[in-house]
Design a protein around this motif. Structure first.
Motif, mmCIF file in Angstrom:
data_model
loop_
_atom_site.group_PDB
_atom_site.id
_atom_site.type_symbol
_atom_site.label_atom_id
_atom_site.label_comp_id
_atom_site.label_asym_id
_atom_site.label_seq_id
_atom_site.Cartn_x
_atom_site.Cartn_y
_atom_site.Cartn_z
ATOM 1 N N VAL A 37 -25.835 -25.069 -47.861
ATOM 2 C CA VAL A 37 -25.742 -26.033 -46.743
ATOM 3 C C VAL A 37 -26.519 -25.498 -45.566
ATOM 4 C CG1 VAL A 37 -24.326 -26.980 -45.083
ATOM 5 C CG2 VAL A 37 -23.404 -26.523 -47.482
ATOM 6 N N GLU A 38 -27.415 -26.396 -45.016
ATOM 7 C CA GLU A 38 -28.238 -25.940 -43.946
ATOM 8 C C GLU A 38 -27.608 -26.910 -42.523
ATOM 9 O OE1 GLU A 38 -32.893 -26.590 -43.401
ATOM 10 O OE2 GLU A 38 -31.756 -28.394 -42.845
ATOM 11 N N ASN A 39 -27.721 -25.915 -41.555
ATOM 12 C CA ASN A 39 -27.167 -26.581 -40.114
ATOM 13 C C ASN A 39 -25.524 -26.653 -40.064
ATOM 14 O OD1 ASN A 39 -29.595 -26.705 -38.985
ATOM 15 N ND2 ASN A 39 -29.927 -28.847 -39.617
ATOM 16 N N ARG A 40 -25.031 -27.054 -39.159
ATOM 17 C CA ARG A 40 -23.445 -27.347 -39.035
ATOM 18 C C ARG A 40 -23.236 -28.455 -38.539
ATOM 19 N NH1 ARG A 40 -22.155 -22.841 -34.141
ATOM 20 N NH2 ARG A 40 -22.371 -24.767 -32.976
ATOM 21 N N GLY A 41 -21.694 -28.574 -38.893
ATOM 22 C CA GLY A 41 -21.111 -29.969 -38.299
ATOM 23 C C GLY A 41 -21.726 -31.458 -38.941
ATOM 24 N N HIS A 42 -21.892 -32.425 -38.427
ATOM 25 C CA HIS A 42 -22.291 -33.320 -38.769
ATOM 26 C C HIS A 42 -23.940 -33.378 -39.120
ATOM 27 C CE1 HIS A 42 -23.308 -37.525 -38.981
ATOM 28 N NE2 HIS A 42 -24.271 -37.606 -38.276
ATOM 29 N N HIS A 43 -24.492 -32.080 -38.495
ATOM 30 C CA HIS A 43 -26.152 -32.155 -38.768
ATOM 31 C C HIS A 43 -26.201 -31.223 -40.196
ATOM 32 C CE1 HIS A 43 -26.893 -33.366 -35.091
ATOM 33 N NE2 HIS A 43 -25.800 -32.954 -34.397
ATOM 34 N N SER A 44 -25.048 -30.938 -40.870
ATOM 35 C CA SER A 44 -25.189 -29.999 -42.016
ATOM 36 C C SER A 44 -25.739 -30.894 -43.154
ATOM 37 C CB SER A 44 -23.850 -29.439 -42.162
ATOM 38 O OG SER A 44 -22.874 -30.376 -42.566
ATOM 39 N N ILE A 57 -22.496 -36.951 -49.891
ATOM 40 C CA ILE A 57 -20.965 -36.911 -49.309
ATOM 41 C C ILE A 57 -20.556 -35.411 -49.139
ATOM 42 C CG2 ILE A 57 -20.225 -39.272 -49.817
ATOM 43 C CD1 ILE A 57 -18.611 -37.404 -52.048
ATOM 44 N N MET A 58 -21.521 -34.560 -49.019
ATOM 45 C CA MET A 58 -21.336 -32.942 -48.607
ATOM 46 C C MET A 58 -20.267 -32.385 -49.381
ATOM 47 S SD MET A 58 -23.857 -32.368 -46.681
ATOM 48 C CE MET A 58 -23.061 -30.669 -45.939
ATOM 49 N N ARG A 95 -21.652 -42.781 -43.622
ATOM 50 C CA ARG A 95 -22.822 -42.095 -43.772
ATOM 51 C C ARG A 95 -23.502 -42.254 -45.124
ATOM 52 N NH1 ARG A 95 -22.639 -35.601 -43.717
ATOM 53 N NH2 ARG A 95 -24.333 -36.122 -44.999
#
Lengths: 410, 354
Positions: free
Chosen positions: B168-175, B148-149, B93
């Motif tokens: 953090v916005e959204n969830r999982g890979h979309h965060s 890299i979150m 990513r």
């Protein structure tokens, strides 16, 4: 021939779930009365010696869990996990819809053991009717004074699968993002708002009134010795009787599917069964004689999980099913830890590649390596269990994969 | 003290230590990305995982308590493989534009990729999500293609600056890291202190003011005290070819006792006046409505003469001294001494009292 044995569903269909009187006439809230004459320690010892183990998936001894709550803690909470997000699982809803006061009584019994004044029921967001149903029961119980000074509130989830994980559930009740916490500290020491908290599944609480009434020896003598009692299984998929069954834990998978479930419809042959929900293992024919208790299943490399039983007949393609499951986890990963956030996404991509016939054997190798790392390195149960369907189908149904690979096609 | 075995060696650690601390105390290096000693623990990057005998799962050493009798392996084959997989997942990513990245040579993620030999990722199917780099503020570059979150920025914003501008916005890979409604920083509670830049282990958060002027290995770091106010924060001037090209944080308590590296927008980003062509380098005297350049002697003589005239004509209390937080304590002391002893008035005040 396997038989149902009803403890938590004993009143189901026999009483009007909307009527407190019905529950009282069936002996309801008598166990709670009895518990009030016992000390907290006596009660914890009783539950511990009954060997009741958590019915939410982790299978931890309930009495032992309660014992972690420090005796001197001034404020403690009882939390009921009714998030039931595993696709194919509807046992908790079945219990609560049929007998809501049984859950309230079970929670109040636990509250006595850990000296709690406040309980929460975290209800799955897709069950709004259950919230109304529970609120009515709580109101009835409060009005009639059954719960004493123990107060119960229902909190509704927002539809996130991860909030079934106990610490993510706690975060959600606190109003934060639904993300798991690292453990330790365990909720028994620092849970809801940092206070000692017992989180148990609906089915665990629902067993308590019967254990208090009939004693720990009675309970310990039912089913398998190491995981005694009954377990509610919900049958779905290619099986004749798609409904919940409560069976002793020494019942085998085969008995559940073929005796109670009535076998596979339309004369088809059995291919696989996934037990425990979407993150459960895919079980082939040769493991069907495993008893449905936690330890026997674990020894066979299977998790008992939540009790979902998803049966697949010979026409089902495992790559197809697992690709859909991988999509589910890609969608439900909370995104907190690296291996799960990135791993569920890449697993889904690799599964799609396999499904569409674009993959090489090295892709399958990568998928397998990634999956094994996830099971050990992820922060919470979601990421650790998400690769189970991939790993178990690779193990037991590798032919379904092989015939999709590029080399096989060309 | 408790005793445990790490990599076959029996070691001691104080009771209550984490496994990471126990390793660090005993000279065993563990890679970390989300861990920051000044921030709340997250335990989420999973780089610091170790193996513990009789435990089925790997333990994240930054959050796992060290316990008596534990048998730990920090660099076993299994662990090294797991760390490589985690790095490959992050590499898939990450935008590796290292050649133009200001963090090149000072990037924890780059260091680990080097150490673990991550030349390419096995997990690039599905591609990389592309983020638009678009935030018009003058200070902070946010390039989430490199993120890299680890959420260190979120925690620094919340815990050090208490601005809570990002989460953090959204969830999982979309965060992803975002301000409310995924808008611009200037519309958020952000105060542009740059603590997020300080803690970012990659080039996702960098200074726009320093962009392209020099990388970590090209600059000398000169410790100094910030002159913007009286707090006395330590800052590190990044000097390249005798020019200040940036300010970084020194987070050592010994060197930065007042602020432990934390700075405000002025200290971190307000240093480009040093080489500004608009900067006054000589006194100016206004004559007939126009400024002309003058020497210091001439200017000071003029000021002394005019002060004396005002004092003679109107008395000492017609004068007042207003001093600045941008000068040192010693200079402020001298200013009040001068006002009382030379000008002869108690009319002295300071901007910090406002």
């Amino acid at each position: 021939m396997a038989q149902e044995y009803r403890i938590v569903l004993a009143n189901a269909g026999k009483i009007d779930p909307a009527s407190l009187d019905d529950y009282l006439n069936a002996g309801g809230y008598k166990s709670l009365e009895k518990v009030r004459t016992m000390s907290a320690k006596e009660l914890i010892d009783l539950v511990r010696s009954s060997k009741l183990r958590g019915r939410g998936g982790a299978g931890f001894n309930a009495g032992m869990k309660w014992g972690f709550v420090p005796e001197t803690a001034p404020e403690t909470y009882v939390v009921c996990n009714l998030d039931e997000g595993e696709p194919g699982t509807y046992k908790d809803r079945t219990i609560v819809e049929a007998d809501p006061h049984l859950l309230l009584e079970g929670m109040a019994i636990c509250a006595h053991a850990i000296r709690s004044k406040q309980g929460y029921i975290y209800c799955r967001g897709e069950y709004p009717f259950v919230v109304d149903h529970l609120n009515r029961a709580i109101e009835q119980a409060k009005q009639s004074g059954q719960l004493g000074d123990f107060n119960i509130e229902v909190r509704m989830g927002g539809g996130a699968y991860v909030c079934g994980e106990e610490t993510a559930l706690i975060e959600s009740i606190e109003g934060h993002r639904g993300e798991p916490r690292f453990k330790p500290p365990f909720p028994g020491v620092a849970g809801l708002w940092g206070k000692p908290t017992v989180v148990n599944n609906v089915e665990t609480f629902a067993n308590l009134p019967a254990i208090v009434k009939n004693g720990s020896e009675w309970f310990a003598s039912i089913g398998s010795p190491n995981y005694p009692g009954t377990k509610v299984f919900t049958l779905t998929g290619d099986v004749v009787n798609r409904r919940p069954f409560e069976v002793p834990t020494n019942t085998t998978i085969r008995e559940l599917i073929f005796d109670l479930g009535g076998g596979i419809p339309n004369g088809k042959a059995f291919k696989a069964v996934q037990i425990g929900g979407t993150s459960g293992a895919f079980i082939p024919e040769h493991l069907l004689d495993t008893p449905l208790d936690f330890d026997s299943m674990r020894d066979a490399g299977i998790t008992l999980g939540t009790g979902a039983v998803f049966v697949m007949d010979e026409t089902r393609d495992m790559v197809d099913v697992v690709t859909r499951i991988a999509k589910f986890f890609e969608h439900e990963s909370c995104g907190k830890c690296n291996p799960c956030r990135e791993g569920t996404f890449r697993s889904y991509e690799l599964m799609k590649k396999i499904k569409t016939g674009q993959a090489t054997p090295s892709d399958v190798e990568n998928l397998s390596t990634l999956s094994k790392v996830m099971t050990k390195a992820c922060l919470c149960g979601l990421g650790q269990a998400a690769p189970t369907p991939i790993l178990t189908t690779l193990e037991h149904f590798s032919d379904d994969y092989k015939r999709r690979l590029l080399a096989a096609i060309s | 003290m408790i005793r445990l075995t790490i990599n076959g060696r029996e070691v001691e650690a104080p009771r209550g230590s984490t496994l990471l601390q126990a390793c660090q105390l005993n000279g065993i290096e563990i890679p970390t990305l989300c861990y920051d000693p000044d921030l709340r623990l997250a335990g989420s990057c999973r780089m610091c995982i170790v193996e513990c005998k009789n435990r089925p799962l790997f333990l994240a050493s930054c959050v796992a308590p060290a316990e008596e009798g534990m048998v730990i392996e920090t660099h076993s084959d299994q662990i090294m493989q797991a760390r490589r997989v985690i790095l490959e997942l992050l590499a898939a990513r990450h935008d590796f534009s290292c050649q133009t990245c200001d963090k090149n040579g000072d990037c924890t993620f780059q260091d680990y990729c080097y150490e673990y030999g991550i030349k390419e990722s096995s997990f690039e199917d599905g591609g990389r999500r592309i983020y638009t780099v678009d935030d018009p503020n003058p200070f902070l570059e946010r390039d989430y293609n490199k993120c890299i979150m680890c959420t260190r920025c979120v925690r620094a914003c919340e815990e050090i600056t208490v601005a809570r501008a990002i989460n953090v916005e959204n969830r999982g890979h979309h965060s992803k890291i975002a301000v409310a409604f995924d808008g611009y920083l200037e519309d958020s509670p952000c105060v542009f202190c740059g603590q997020c830049v300080m803690v970012c282990p990659t080039g996702a958060l960098t200074s726009k003011v320093s962009a392209g002027q020099g990388r970590a290995f090209e600059v000398d770091r000169v410790l100094t005290t910030c002159t913007y106010c009286g707090t006395g924060c330590t800052l590190e001037l990044n000097v390249k070819d005798d020019r200040v090209v940036g300010v970084s944080s020194n987070r050592e308590e010994e060197w930065s006792p007042v602020n432990k590296g934390a700075l405000c927008v002025k200290g971190r980003f307000g240093w480009d006046f040093i080489n500004s062509p608009d900067r006054l380098t000589t006194p100016l005297i206004k004559e007939n409505g126009e400024f002309r350049e003058a020497s210091w002697d001439e200017a000071l003589d003029l000021v002394a003469q005019r002060l004396q005239e005002v004092k003679d004509q109107h008395g000492p209390d017609s004068l007042a001294m207003f001093t600045s937080a941008r000068v040192t304590n010693e200079e402020n002391y001298l200013a009040q001494k001068f006002t009382r002893a030379v000008l002869g008035t108690n009319n002295v005040d300071h901007c910090a009292r406002l």
